[in-house]
Motif scaffolding. Structure first.
Motif, PDB file in Angstrom:
ATOM      1  N   GLU A 182       0.834  -1.206   0.000  1.00 13.06           N
ATOM      2  CA  GLU A 182       0.000   0.000   0.000  1.00 13.06           C
ATOM      3  C   GLU A 182       0.866   1.253   0.000  1.00 13.06           C
ATOM      4  O   GLU A 182       0.566   2.232  -0.699  1.00 13.06           O
ATOM      5  CB  GLU A 182      -0.922  -0.011   1.219  1.00 13.06           C
ATOM      6  CG  GLU A 182      -2.009  -1.053   1.156  1.00 13.06           C
ATOM      7  CD  GLU A 182      -2.765  -1.187   2.465  1.00 13.06           C
ATOM      8  OE1 GLU A 182      -3.928  -1.618   2.442  1.00 13.06           O
ATOM      9  OE2 GLU A 182      -2.180  -0.834   3.524  1.00 13.06           O
ATOM     10  N   GLU A 183       1.949   1.225   0.771  1.00 14.46           N
ATOM     11  CA  GLU A 183       2.856   2.381   0.832  1.00 14.46           C
ATOM     12  C   GLU A 183       3.473   2.649  -0.530  1.00 14.46           C
ATOM     13  O   GLU A 183       3.519   3.802  -0.991  1.00 14.46           O
ATOM     14  CB  GLU A 183       3.941   2.102   1.863  1.00 14.46           C
ATOM     15  CG  GLU A 183       4.947   3.225   2.035  1.00 14.46           C
ATOM     16  CD  GLU A 183       5.958   2.914   3.123  1.00 14.46           C
ATOM     17  OE1 GLU A 183       5.569   2.901   4.313  1.00 14.46           O
ATOM     18  OE2 GLU A 183       7.124   2.659   2.784  1.00 14.46           O
ATOM     19  N   ALA A 184       3.927   1.596  -1.203  1.00 14.04           N
ATOM     20  CA  ALA A 184       4.528   1.766  -2.530  1.00 14.04           C
ATOM     21  C   ALA A 184       3.497   2.270  -3.530  1.00 14.04           C
ATOM     22  O   ALA A 184       3.793   3.137  -4.380  1.00 14.04           O
ATOM     23  CB  ALA A 184       5.131   0.446  -2.998  1.00 14.04           C
ATOM     24  N   GLN A 185       2.275   1.753  -3.445  1.00 10.16           N
ATOM     25  CA  GLN A 185       1.204   2.171  -4.364  1.00 10.16           C
ATOM     26  C   GLN A 185       0.906   3.655  -4.224  1.00 10.16           C
ATOM     27  O   GLN A 185       0.816   4.399  -5.209  1.00 10.16           O
ATOM     28  CB  GLN A 185      -0.049   1.344  -4.095  1.00 10.16           C
ATOM     29  CG  GLN A 185      -1.255   1.754  -4.928  1.00 10.16           C
ATOM     30  CD  GLN A 185      -2.513   1.003  -4.522  1.00 10.16           C
ATOM     31  OE1 GLN A 185      -2.452   0.024  -3.778  1.00 10.16           O
ATOM     32  NE2 GLN A 185      -3.651   1.481  -4.995  1.00 10.16           N
ATOM     33  N   HIS A 186       0.762   4.125  -2.972  1.00 10.79           N
ATOM     34  CA  HIS A 186       0.454   5.542  -2.737  1.00 10.79           C
ATOM     35  C   HIS A 186       1.631   6.434  -3.126  1.00 10.79           C
ATOM     36  O   HIS A 186       1.441   7.531  -3.666  1.00 10.79           O
ATOM     37  CB  HIS A 186       0.084   5.766  -1.277  1.00 10.79           C
ATOM     38  CG  HIS A 186      -1.199   5.111  -0.871  1.00 10.79           C
ATOM     39  ND1 HIS A 186      -2.341   5.171  -1.629  1.00 10.79           N
ATOM     40  CD2 HIS A 186      -1.522   4.375   0.239  1.00 10.79           C
ATOM     41  CE1 HIS A 186      -3.317   4.520  -1.030  1.00 10.79           C
ATOM     42  NE2 HIS A 186      -2.835   4.015   0.111  1.00 10.79           N
ATOM     43  N   ALA A 187       2.843   5.986  -2.838  1.00 11.54           N
ATOM     44  CA  ALA A 187       4.026   6.788  -3.166  1.00 11.54           C
ATOM     45  C   ALA A 187       4.160   6.965  -4.673  1.00 11.54           C
ATOM     46  O   ALA A 187       4.493   8.049  -5.164  1.00 11.54           O
ATOM     47  CB  ALA A 187       5.273   6.133  -2.590  1.00 11.54           C
TER      48      ALA A 187
END
Length: 301
Positions: free
Chosen positions: A37-42
């Motif tokens: 999720e962190e990579a997706q949002h970043a």
């Protein structure tokens, strides 16, 4: 996607810092993002400028700012202010974060959060020029923990002064002069003093610093009074002397205005009496009349 963070206005989940306890409880309750999720949002933020993605990245790390702010509670600054500055650092980190580097945001953001808090403390701490060089800043932010380690787990290690050997050890470890360690320790040990007395201050308490640190000479009324007095002593006095005849003006000047450098004062009544060939009593009468006339002229000005 985490359900708790997938809201139209993610900031509505966090109360204002004005209620610090409620704020901390709220951020502690927010769930953390997974690595995916962190990579997706970043990526969404970097590629499309998605502000919702940025908000979710920030919110999921607000608890990190709270945890870091607790490390800086010994500098006499409100935790709410420290958190606010740390949040600024977190936002800067989110804006610069690159998920392709293989580092989690929590590790990357710690540097930015601490750097922003450091700058805030140095800018706003009670002592001016407390840390101006890189070495002094390192001393400023490490002296407390090093002193605690040197003194051991005592009740109040910060109140115990360092010995000469301990000062030398700290100076050697942080690459500063022993004199700088002594000065920094003295500054850090100094307590804050309220300028104004508390509302429930009793009559027997010592006066608050505001009562003797204020500069009364700069009050507007004092400034006007001093300006009027200076005006009176210069142009006002000259105008008053012009109201006298030559002999009266000469007597007043000789008695009160022409003071010798040897601090012997003006001429005496007898000296002026000998100069004008009259009695000392006559000189005194002329002087009294002249002073009365000058006083009237000054009051009319």
């Amino acid at each position: 996607m985490t359900t708790a963070l997938a809201v139209r206005d993610p900031w509505a989940l966090v109360p204002s810092l004005g209620n610090l306890d409620a704020y901390i409880r709220a951020v502690q309750a927010l769930p953390m993002l997974t690595a995916e999720e962190e990579a997706q949002h970043a990526k969404a933020l970097r590629e499309t400028g998605d502000l919702d993605a940025a908000g979710r990245l920030v919110m999921s790390h607000l608890r990190l700012v709270v945890a870091i702010s607790r490390q800086y509670m010994g500098y006499g600054l409100p935790q709410g202010d420290l958190i606010q500055e740390g949040n600024v650092g977190l936002m800067k980190a989110v804006r610069r974060f690159d998920p392709d580097q293989g580092v989690r945001l929590v590790s990357y953001a710690m540097h930015w959060i601490k750097a922003e808090i450091h700058e805030y403390i140095v800018r706003n701490w009670r002592l001016v020029k407390v840390a101006t060089t890189k070495a002094q800043r390192k001393l400023f932010f490490n002296l407390r923990s090093m002193k605690h380690a040197l003194k051991g787990q005592t009740d109040s290690p910060q109140r115990q002064a360092l010995s000469e050997a301990e000062i030398a050890e700290v100076a050697r470890s942080l690459n500063v002069k022993p004199e700088e360690v002594i000065e920094m320790e003295t500054r850090l040990a100094g307590g804050d003093v309220a300028l104004e007395a508390p509302a429930d201050d009793d009559e027997g308490a010592p006066p608050a610093p505001i009562s003797y640190l204020s500069d009364d000479l700069q009050e507007p009324s004092r400034l006007l009074e001093r300006r009027a007095r200076d005006e009176m002593a210069s142009t006002g006095l000259s105008r008053a002397l012009e109201q006298l005849d030559e002999r009266s003006r000469r007597i007043v000047q000789a008695r009160w205005l022409d003071v010798n450098d040897d601090a012997s004062g003006g001429k005496t009544l007898h000296e002026l009496a000998a100069e004008y060939g009259v009695s000392a009593e006559r000189i005194r009468q002329i002087e009294v009349a002249a002073m009365k006339k000058m006083r009237a002229a000054l009051q009319a000005a």
